[in-house]
Design a protein around this motif. Sequence first.
Motif, PDB file in Angstrom:
ATOM      1  N   TRP A 104       0.814  -1.211   0.000  1.00 28.25           N
ATOM      2  CA  TRP A 104       0.000   0.000   0.000  1.00 28.25           C
ATOM      3  C   TRP A 104       0.848   1.262   0.000  1.00 28.25           C
ATOM      4  N   GLU A 105       0.371   2.255  -0.692  1.00 33.28           N
ATOM      5  CA  GLU A 105       0.902   3.606  -0.587  1.00 33.28           C
ATOM      6  C   GLU A 105       0.199   4.255   0.599  1.00 33.28           C
ATOM      7  N   GLY A 163      -0.881   7.215   1.686  1.00 33.12           N
ATOM      8  CA  GLY A 163      -2.049   8.074   1.506  1.00 33.12           C
ATOM      9  C   GLY A 163      -3.270   7.312   1.051  1.00 33.12           C
ATOM     10  N   GLU A 164      -3.061   6.366   0.145  1.00 36.35           N
ATOM     11  CA  GLU A 164      -4.167   5.542  -0.344  1.00 36.35           C
ATOM     12  C   GLU A 164      -4.725   4.684   0.787  1.00 36.35           C
ATOM     13  N   TYR A 165      -3.807   4.132   1.626  1.00 37.36           N
ATOM     14  CA  TYR A 165      -4.241   3.287   2.737  1.00 37.36           C
ATOM     15  C   TYR A 165      -5.080   4.090   3.730  1.00 37.36           C
ATOM     16  N   GLU A 166      -4.590   5.262   4.079  1.00 38.14           N
ATOM     17  CA  GLU A 166      -5.317   6.105   5.031  1.00 38.14           C
ATOM     18  C   GLU A 166      -6.710   6.452   4.509  1.00 38.14           C
ATOM     19  N   LYS A 167      -6.786   6.851   3.266  1.00 37.55           N
ATOM     20  CA  LYS A 167      -8.073   7.244   2.697  1.00 37.55           C
ATOM     21  C   LYS A 167      -9.049   6.075   2.651  1.00 37.55           C
ATOM     22  N   ARG A 168      -8.530   4.888   2.330  1.00 34.26           N
ATOM     23  CA  ARG A 168      -9.422   3.737   2.162  1.00 34.26           C
ATOM     24  C   ARG A 168      -9.903   3.166   3.492  1.00 34.26           C
TER      25      ARG A 168
END
Length: 264
Positions: A230-231, A233-238
């Motif tokens: 995971w990247e 920022g993508e993980y946090e948003k998801r």
Amino acid sequence: MERSPLFIQSFDKVMRVLEAFSQTEQYLGLGEIVALTGFDKPQAQRCTHTLVETGYLEKHPQTGRFCLGKKCLDLSFHFLRTHPLVTVATPILLQLRRDCGERTNLSLFDGTTLVYVIRLHGKREYPQFSTLMGRRMATFCSAGGRAMLAALPDDEVRAILAQSDLKPMTADTVTDPERIMVEIGRTRARGYGFVVNESAPSEVTVAAAVRDAAGRPVAAVHIAGSLTKWEPGEYEKRFSPFAVETARALSHAGAGQIQIGRGV
């Protein structure tokens, strides 16, 4: 520190022998127990004999070295089966793991540390000792810890940090108290904790605090993933909405009646 007249010193000695095993892989000899506890040999012998007789230690028949006994697990089992939040949270965490596919955990707040009481592995994750129930982690550098600290007034947070062992877990762990306070402020503004490579190498985690009826933190819901997948920022948003929603549901479903983890 002056002890209460109700304090049982012999019991304290026995518990210190058990706690010595947190510093070893499996077996300890009598001499090692003496060194770790500071007891003299006769004291260590009496304690180990009592613990073997009661099943809390086991003695290797050939080497005479000691390891924790299977009876130690009984206390953990009874703690988990009778804890109201663990009972309520188990099916909810199972559904969360099905929904997100990543490791989902529930920890209990214990001041300078948190204790994992539910740990559900991700779909393609190989379990390790660090993912076992009962593991303690520092609150200051974990996503769940910061989420719970963010639910406290700053003076209480500073008192907890003053008592904490601010030892780095990785090269990226923030250990300066003022920087930690800044991160807790960000956590408070977001409504959830978010750490990248701070509490474990190559790990990204979001977490939200579970609160009691007074609004105090008693636990945290964690969702942990790998930076190889995971990247950040993508993980946090998801996954942050999953953590926040689950923590809110647990606060409403049973944590309101629980009074634990007063912090200091």
